[in-house]
Design a protein around this motif. Structure first.
Motif, mmCIF file in Angstrom:
data_model
loop_
_atom_site.group_PDB
_atom_site.id
_atom_site.type_symbol
_atom_site.label_atom_id
_atom_site.label_comp_id
_atom_site.label_asym_id
_atom_site.label_seq_id
_atom_site.Cartn_x
_atom_site.Cartn_y
_atom_site.Cartn_z
ATOM 1 N N UNK A 113 0.609 -1.087 0.055
ATOM 2 C CA UNK A 113 0.063 0.125 -0.029
ATOM 3 C C UNK A 113 0.922 1.117 0.120
ATOM 4 N N UNK A 114 0.760 1.944 -1.151
ATOM 5 C CA UNK A 114 1.442 3.351 -1.247
ATOM 6 C C UNK A 114 2.934 3.102 -0.858
ATOM 7 N N UNK A 115 3.565 3.804 0.064
ATOM 8 C CA UNK A 115 4.995 3.817 0.215
ATOM 9 C C UNK A 115 5.272 3.128 1.497
ATOM 10 N N UNK A 116 4.326 2.385 2.221
ATOM 11 C CA UNK A 116 4.223 1.687 3.497
ATOM 12 C C UNK A 116 5.598 0.765 3.585
ATOM 13 N N UNK A 117 6.171 0.318 2.584
ATOM 14 C CA UNK A 117 7.543 -0.297 2.560
ATOM 15 C C UNK A 117 8.555 0.520 2.440
ATOM 16 N N UNK A 118 8.329 1.590 2.490
ATOM 17 C CA UNK A 118 9.869 2.510 2.605
ATOM 18 C C UNK A 118 10.055 2.783 4.042
ATOM 19 N N UNK A 119 11.250 3.013 4.544
ATOM 20 C CA UNK A 119 11.414 3.539 5.827
ATOM 21 C C UNK A 119 10.738 5.090 5.857
ATOM 22 N N UNK A 120 10.256 5.306 7.351
ATOM 23 C CA UNK A 120 9.879 6.749 7.495
ATOM 24 C C UNK A 120 10.754 7.886 6.962
ATOM 25 N N UNK A 121 12.123 7.454 7.153
ATOM 26 C CA UNK A 121 12.981 8.460 6.991
ATOM 27 C C UNK A 121 13.112 8.802 5.512
ATOM 28 N N UNK A 122 12.831 7.633 4.638
ATOM 29 C CA UNK A 122 12.667 8.003 3.116
ATOM 30 C C UNK A 122 11.694 8.913 2.643
ATOM 31 N N UNK A 123 10.648 8.632 3.305
ATOM 32 C CA UNK A 123 9.338 9.427 2.930
ATOM 33 C C UNK A 123 9.705 10.877 3.505
ATOM 34 N N UNK A 124 10.213 11.068 4.658
ATOM 35 C CA UNK A 124 10.410 12.312 5.235
ATOM 36 C C UNK A 124 11.406 13.154 4.424
ATOM 37 N N UNK A 125 12.302 12.264 3.819
ATOM 38 C CA UNK A 125 13.431 13.233 2.824
ATOM 39 C C UNK A 125 12.786 13.817 1.635
ATOM 40 N N UNK A 126 11.734 12.797 1.138
ATOM 41 C CA UNK A 126 11.166 13.276 -0.011
ATOM 42 C C UNK A 126 10.135 14.502 0.122
ATOM 43 N N UNK A 127 9.363 14.427 1.512
ATOM 44 C CA UNK A 127 8.464 15.345 1.704
ATOM 45 C C UNK A 127 9.200 16.679 1.980
ATOM 46 N N UNK A 128 10.418 16.749 2.556
ATOM 47 C CA UNK A 128 11.443 17.914 2.970
ATOM 48 C C UNK A 128 11.674 18.435 1.851
ATOM 49 N N UNK A 129 12.574 17.761 0.877
ATOM 50 C CA UNK A 129 13.351 18.130 -0.095
ATOM 51 C C UNK A 129 12.335 18.342 -1.478
ATOM 52 N N UNK A 130 11.633 17.480 -1.613
ATOM 53 C CA UNK A 130 10.777 17.507 -2.864
ATOM 54 C C UNK A 130 11.721 16.613 -3.904
ATOM 55 N N UNK A 131 11.109 16.465 -5.361
ATOM 56 C CA UNK A 131 11.807 15.886 -6.243
ATOM 57 C C UNK A 131 11.625 16.617 -7.589
ATOM 58 N N UNK A 132 12.822 16.860 -8.143
ATOM 59 C CA UNK A 132 12.914 17.784 -9.398
ATOM 60 C C UNK A 132 12.005 17.077 -10.624
ATOM 61 N N UNK A 133 11.423 17.979 -11.321
ATOM 62 C CA UNK A 133 10.774 17.395 -12.502
ATOM 63 C C UNK A 133 9.749 16.625 -12.583
ATOM 64 N N UNK A 134 9.078 16.217 -11.164
ATOM 65 C CA UNK A 134 8.011 15.368 -10.939
ATOM 66 C C UNK A 134 6.702 16.158 -10.334
ATOM 67 N N UNK A 135 6.795 17.346 -10.112
ATOM 68 C CA UNK A 135 5.733 17.980 -9.329
ATOM 69 C C UNK A 135 5.660 17.830 -8.007
ATOM 70 N N UNK A 136 6.579 17.032 -7.343
ATOM 71 C CA UNK A 136 6.464 16.801 -5.908
ATOM 72 C C UNK A 136 7.319 18.042 -5.298
#
Length: 211
Positions: A113-136
């Motif tokens: 389900x979603x990103x539930x298999x990712x470590x919370x720290x990985x999701x935190x990095x993505x939320x904090x920093x965003x990802x170029x050229x993706x709309x995030x």
């Protein structure tokens, strides 16, 4: 030997000229529906994951308790749900983005389900920093670290039983202005005002070390 060197020099000159001509006069894939470049996903994902693995926090500073999960659900509704969907309510335009915005409350083909298999720290990095050229977007100037952790912990537990209040929030439809389709500019009708009041009245996060 001279012919080889001449051919090499011409090749080195022609290649950048061909690339320049292609990008300025050709048909490069810039529209959402265009096919991607050869190995485009690999060229983007490899350095992205390498940097995330190097920089992501290893452990959350707060617990995934009912208070933090419910606060995370409020934040998720306001900041994330328009693109990433709600429980049983996928985003109406996520599949028309490039790359597609993942639906974080829907199972993948492998059942995750979603990103539930990712470590919370990985999701935190993505939320904090965003990802170029993706709309995030990067939320480090929009949310504070505790709020970003609350959302990250919520998503890490998307495949687990959640408190009833959290599920109720995630099942309610968004009250969005159809002209903008973004939570930041949603119409401030009664439903949105209630959400804002609830968000402002939530108790502060409880750090793990104080439990």
């Amino acid at each position: 030997m001279k012919a080889f060197l001449l051919g090499l020099i011409l090749g080195l000159c022609i290649l950048p000229l061909a690339v320049f001509t292609y990008f300025h006069a050709g048909h490069p894939p810039v529209a959402v529906a265009d096919k991607s470049f050869v190995m485009e996903k690999e060229l983007v994902s490899v350095p992205l994951h390498a940097r995330i693995d190097k920089e992501m926090p290893k452990s959350p500073p707060i617990e995934a308790n009912a208070t933090n999960l419910e606060t995370g659900a409020h934040i998720y509704r306001q900041q994330c749900a328009a693109c990433h969907g709600l429980y049983g309510r996928p985003s109406s335009f996520a599949s028309h983005m490039y790359p597609n915005a993942p639906q974080l409350w829907a199972p993948h083909e492998d059942g995750v389900v979603g990103v539930s298999d990712d470590p919370p720290g990985e999701t935190y990095w993505k939320v904090s920093n965003g990802i170029r050229l993706t709309g995030m977007p990067a939320y480090d100037k929009v949310l504070n670290p505790t709020q970003m952790w609350q959302v990250s912990l919520l998503l890490a537990n998307a495949d687990k039983p959640l408190p009833p209040g959290v599920l109720d929030l995630l099942k309610q439809p968004l009250d969005l202005d159809p002209a903008t389709l973004t939570p930041a500019s949603a119409a401030t009708g009664p439903a949105q005002k209630i959400t804002d009041i609830q968000m402002n009245s939530m108790p502060p996060a409880i750090p793990a070390e104080q439990k």
